[in-house]
Design an enzyme around this catalytic site. Structure first.
Site, PDB file in Angstrom:
ATOM      1  N   LYS A   1       0.867  -1.186   0.000  1.00  0.00           N
ATOM      2  CA  LYS A   1       0.000   0.000   0.000  1.00  0.00           C
ATOM      3  C   LYS A   1       0.897   1.227   0.000  1.00  0.00           C
ATOM      4  O   LYS A   1       2.039   1.171   0.479  1.00  0.00           O
ATOM      5  CB  LYS A   1      -0.863   0.006   1.268  1.00  0.00           C
ATOM      6  CG  LYS A   1      -2.073   0.905   1.199  1.00  0.00           C
ATOM      7  CD  LYS A   1      -3.251   0.215   0.561  1.00  0.00           C
ATOM      8  CE  LYS A   1      -4.432   1.140   0.389  1.00  0.00           C
ATOM      9  NZ  LYS A   1      -5.584   0.440  -0.173  1.00  0.00           N
TER      10      LYS A   1
ATOM     11  N   GLY B   1     -24.502   3.077  -3.333  1.00  0.00           N
ATOM     12  CA  GLY B   1     -23.514   3.732  -4.180  1.00  0.00           C
ATOM     13  C   GLY B   1     -23.134   2.847  -5.353  1.00  0.00           C
ATOM     14  O   GLY B   1     -23.937   2.059  -5.843  1.00  0.00           O
TER      15      GLY B   1
ATOM     16  N   VAL C   1     -21.322   0.225  -5.608  1.00  0.00           N
ATOM     17  CA  VAL C   1     -21.449  -1.218  -5.392  1.00  0.00           C
ATOM     18  C   VAL C   1     -22.867  -1.579  -4.953  1.00  0.00           C
ATOM     19  O   VAL C   1     -23.506  -2.468  -5.519  1.00  0.00           O
ATOM     20  CB  VAL C   1     -20.425  -1.715  -4.340  1.00  0.00           C
ATOM     21  CG1 VAL C   1     -20.580  -3.217  -4.126  1.00  0.00           C
ATOM     22  CG2 VAL C   1     -19.001  -1.382  -4.766  1.00  0.00           C
TER      23      VAL C   1
HETATM   24  P1  NAD Z   1     -19.837   4.843  -2.858  1.00  0.00           P
HETATM   25  O1  NAD Z   1     -19.219   6.051  -2.258  1.00  0.00           O
HETATM   26  O2  NAD Z   1     -20.116   4.838  -4.321  1.00  0.00           O
HETATM   27  O3  NAD Z   1     -21.218   4.499  -2.134  1.00  0.00           O
HETATM   28  C1  NAD Z   1     -21.400   4.559  -0.766  1.00  0.00           C
HETATM   29  C2  NAD Z   1     -22.871   4.893  -0.550  1.00  0.00           C
HETATM   30  O4  NAD Z   1     -23.138   4.816   0.845  1.00  0.00           O
HETATM   31  C3  NAD Z   1     -23.241   6.306  -1.011  1.00  0.00           C
HETATM   32  O5  NAD Z   1     -24.424   6.244  -1.782  1.00  0.00           O
HETATM   33  C4  NAD Z   1     -23.464   7.053   0.313  1.00  0.00           C
HETATM   34  O6  NAD Z   1     -24.437   8.086   0.206  1.00  0.00           O
HETATM   35  C5  NAD Z   1     -23.915   5.934   1.205  1.00  0.00           C
HETATM   36  N1  NAD Z   1     -23.740   6.203   2.628  1.00  0.00           N
HETATM   37  C6  NAD Z   1     -22.780   6.911   3.252  1.00  0.00           C
HETATM   38  N2  NAD Z   1     -22.983   6.909   4.582  1.00  0.00           N
HETATM   39  C7  NAD Z   1     -24.105   6.172   4.802  1.00  0.00           C
HETATM   40  C8  NAD Z   1     -24.817   5.787   5.953  1.00  0.00           C
HETATM   41  N3  NAD Z   1     -24.437   6.184   7.167  1.00  0.00           N
HETATM   42  N4  NAD Z   1     -25.892   4.995   5.798  1.00  0.00           N
HETATM   43  C9  NAD Z   1     -26.303   4.599   4.570  1.00  0.00           C
HETATM   44  N5  NAD Z   1     -25.672   4.942   3.438  1.00  0.00           N
HETATM   45  C10 NAD Z   1     -24.588   5.705   3.559  1.00  0.00           C
HETATM   46  O7  NAD Z   1     -18.883   3.626  -2.440  1.00  0.00           O
HETATM   47  P2  NAD Z   1     -18.815   2.192  -3.109  1.00  0.00           P
HETATM   48  O8  NAD Z   1     -17.708   2.199  -4.112  1.00  0.00           O
HETATM   49  O9  NAD Z   1     -20.168   1.755  -3.503  1.00  0.00           O
HETATM   50  O10 NAD Z   1     -18.294   1.329  -1.873  1.00  0.00           O
HETATM   51  C11 NAD Z   1     -19.170   0.942  -0.835  1.00  0.00           C
HETATM   52  C12 NAD Z   1     -18.395   0.204   0.237  1.00  0.00           C
HETATM   53  O11 NAD Z   1     -17.753  -0.925  -0.329  1.00  0.00           O
HETATM   54  C13 NAD Z   1     -17.277   1.017   0.894  1.00  0.00           C
HETATM   55  O12 NAD Z   1     -17.146   0.612   2.234  1.00  0.00           O
HETATM   56  C14 NAD Z   1     -16.055   0.600   0.128  1.00  0.00           C
HETATM   57  O13 NAD Z   1     -14.869   0.760   0.889  1.00  0.00           O
HETATM   58  C15 NAD Z   1     -16.354  -0.859  -0.102  1.00  0.00           C
HETATM   59  N6  NAD Z   1     -15.645  -1.440  -1.253  1.00  0.00           N
HETATM   60  C16 NAD Z   1     -15.848  -0.922  -2.498  1.00  0.00           C
HETATM   61  C17 NAD Z   1     -15.175  -1.480  -3.576  1.00  0.00           C
HETATM   62  C18 NAD Z   1     -15.381  -0.944  -4.981  1.00  0.00           C
HETATM   63  O14 NAD Z   1     -14.981  -1.628  -5.944  1.00  0.00           O
HETATM   64  N7  NAD Z   1     -16.003   0.204  -5.151  1.00  0.00           N
HETATM   65  C19 NAD Z   1     -14.297  -2.574  -3.395  1.00  0.00           C
HETATM   66  C20 NAD Z   1     -14.149  -3.085  -2.107  1.00  0.00           C
HETATM   67  C21 NAD Z   1     -14.821  -2.512  -1.037  1.00  0.00           C
END
Ligand code: NAD
Length: 360
Positions: A94, A194, A196
């Site tokens: 990292k 979001g 995912v």
């Molecule tokens: P994103 O930022 O696109 O979506 C997150 C969503 O959660 C947003 O719509 C936001 O408004 C919502 N949110 C924030 N706080 C909240 C709360 N208190 N209650 C309910 N909703 C809330 O992120 P993402 O890329 O969809 O990732 C989602 C999670 O998955 C994160 O924890 C991220 O670390 C993890 N993750 C993502 C990936 C990836 O490929 N994007 C890979 C591994 C892990």
């Protein structure tokens, strides 16, 4: 000037890297500086037994060097486990850049970082993380070939692959608990819609599930209600609703001493990173008879897509490895049950066994 002692520790405000509580046998910890841009970065290689270390670069305005070092070491070790469990021939590493991504990030800063990645000669491969965009990675790629997730090497946004893996993981968990992976008639509470979460919800709906959704961003909720016939609840209620599966897809630490006693679902399986507030919370879920899909196992689709993307855009291998997350989780659930362990303990052991075998 005297040459520094061979064993002289790298000092960070009284704390040394070698003695750091998160050091955990790291192979390389590089403190990188660039005079022109003021870049200050820490690049870590935790374990290269399976291959070069792949892990994203995070840009964050850490208050102290110690905060940055702790985050870098912790995240780097996490990537060793994630890559090993995902079946990738890649180690864990990292990088963190100590800067405010909104104020300090410039193409020159990213290129200076890229030159330091180049100096590591392939022992560390970088990619996007918090505070870093796909455009920033194009700047890094002007200085080094050791970068993934760019236009030249990537399949673009990793989120659809993360969602595919989470969907496969939910099915594996259902099969373990119900004896069938059918979603027909099942209710899933998806917290966070979001990149995912929405895609997970869409796949669940297509497979016959009923959806309960929540997000702090109202337009995302409205869209899920309109397009997926979902029922909306407040984010604070998402874990406590009547459902078969609770899928945290927003924030970390949602599984804690307050929420766990309120969970009605028999399965917790979602994309969010670091879902367990403490290791004891994993045991608390087990004690309540709730099956937990370890976060770093179920959300590995994104890193799989970054690691295995080919310039031609053919994603067959990426999809195959991502769908195998379901098989890995089945092995984890079965062994956890047989050995009376939590699933996250078994996930760690599987990763460690693969690393030990590679080290021989
Ligand atoms: P994103 O930022 O696109 O979506 C997150 C969503 O959660 C947003 O719509 C936001 O408004 C919502 N949110 C924030 N706080 C909240 C709360 N208190 N209650 C309910 N909703 C809330 O992120 P993402 O890329 O969809 O990732 C989602 C999670 O998955 C994160 O924890 C991220 O670390 C993890 N993750 C993502 C990936 C990836 O490929 N994007 C890979 C591994 C892990």
């Amino acid at each position: 000037m005297n040459a520094p002692s061979r064993t002289a520790p790298i000092s960070t405000q009284g704390m040394t890297a070698f003695d750091h509580p998160e050091f955990s046998g790291h192979e390389q910890v590089v403190f990188a500086h660039d005079r022109e841009t003021g870049l200050r970065a820490i690049l870590c290689v935790h374990d290269s037994r399976l291959g070069p270390a792949l892990g994203g670069c995070r840009i964050w305005p850490y208050a102290t060097t110690e905060d940055a070092l702790r985050d870098a070491l912790r995240l780097s070790r996490g990537m060793t486990y994630k890559n090993a469990l995902a079946g990738l021939d890649l180690g864990g590493g990292k990088a963190v850049i100590i800067a405010d991504p909104r104020k300090d990030k410039t193409p020159a800063l990213m290129r200076a970082f890229g030159r330091h990645v180049a100096r590591m000669n392939g022992s560390y491969i970088t990619a996007e993380d918090v505070g870093v965009s796909a455009e920033d990675m194009e700047d890094v790629a002007r200085e080094t070939a050791h970068v993934r997730g760019t236009r030249a090497t990537g399949l673009g946004d990793p989120s659809p692959y993360t969602a595919l893996g989470v969907f496969a993981g939910i099915r594996a968990a259902l099969a373990h608990v119900n004896g069938t992976d059918s979603l027909s008639g099942c209710t899933v509470s998806v917290q966070g819609l979001g990149h995912v979460g929405f895609d997970v919800a869409r796949q669940l709906k297509a497979a016959g599930a009923r959806l309960i959704v929540s997000d702090i961003h109202q337009p995302a909720v409205d869209r899920a209600v309109a397009e997926l016939e979902a029922v909306a609840v407040s984010p604070a209620e998402a874990h406590a609703v009547e459902a078969d599966v609770y899928a945290p897809c927003a924030l970390g630490a949602v599984l804690n001493a307050v929420t766990i006693p309120q969970i009605k679902a028999k399965i917790v399986a979602g994309a969010a990173n670091n879902q367990l507030a403490t290791p004891a919370d994993g045991q608390a879920l087990k004690d309540r008879g709730i099956l937990y899909a370890p976060d770093y196992a179920i959300n590995a689709g994104g890193v799989i897509s970054i690691a295995l993307a080919t310039p031609g855009g053919d994603d067959a291998l990426v999809r195959e490895k991502t769908l195998a997350i379901g098989t890995t989780l089945t092995r984890i659930f079965q062994r956890a049950e047989a050995e009376g362990l939590t699933p996250e303990t078994v996930a760690d052991r599987l990763a460690e066994e693969r690393l030990a075998a590679a080290g021989k």
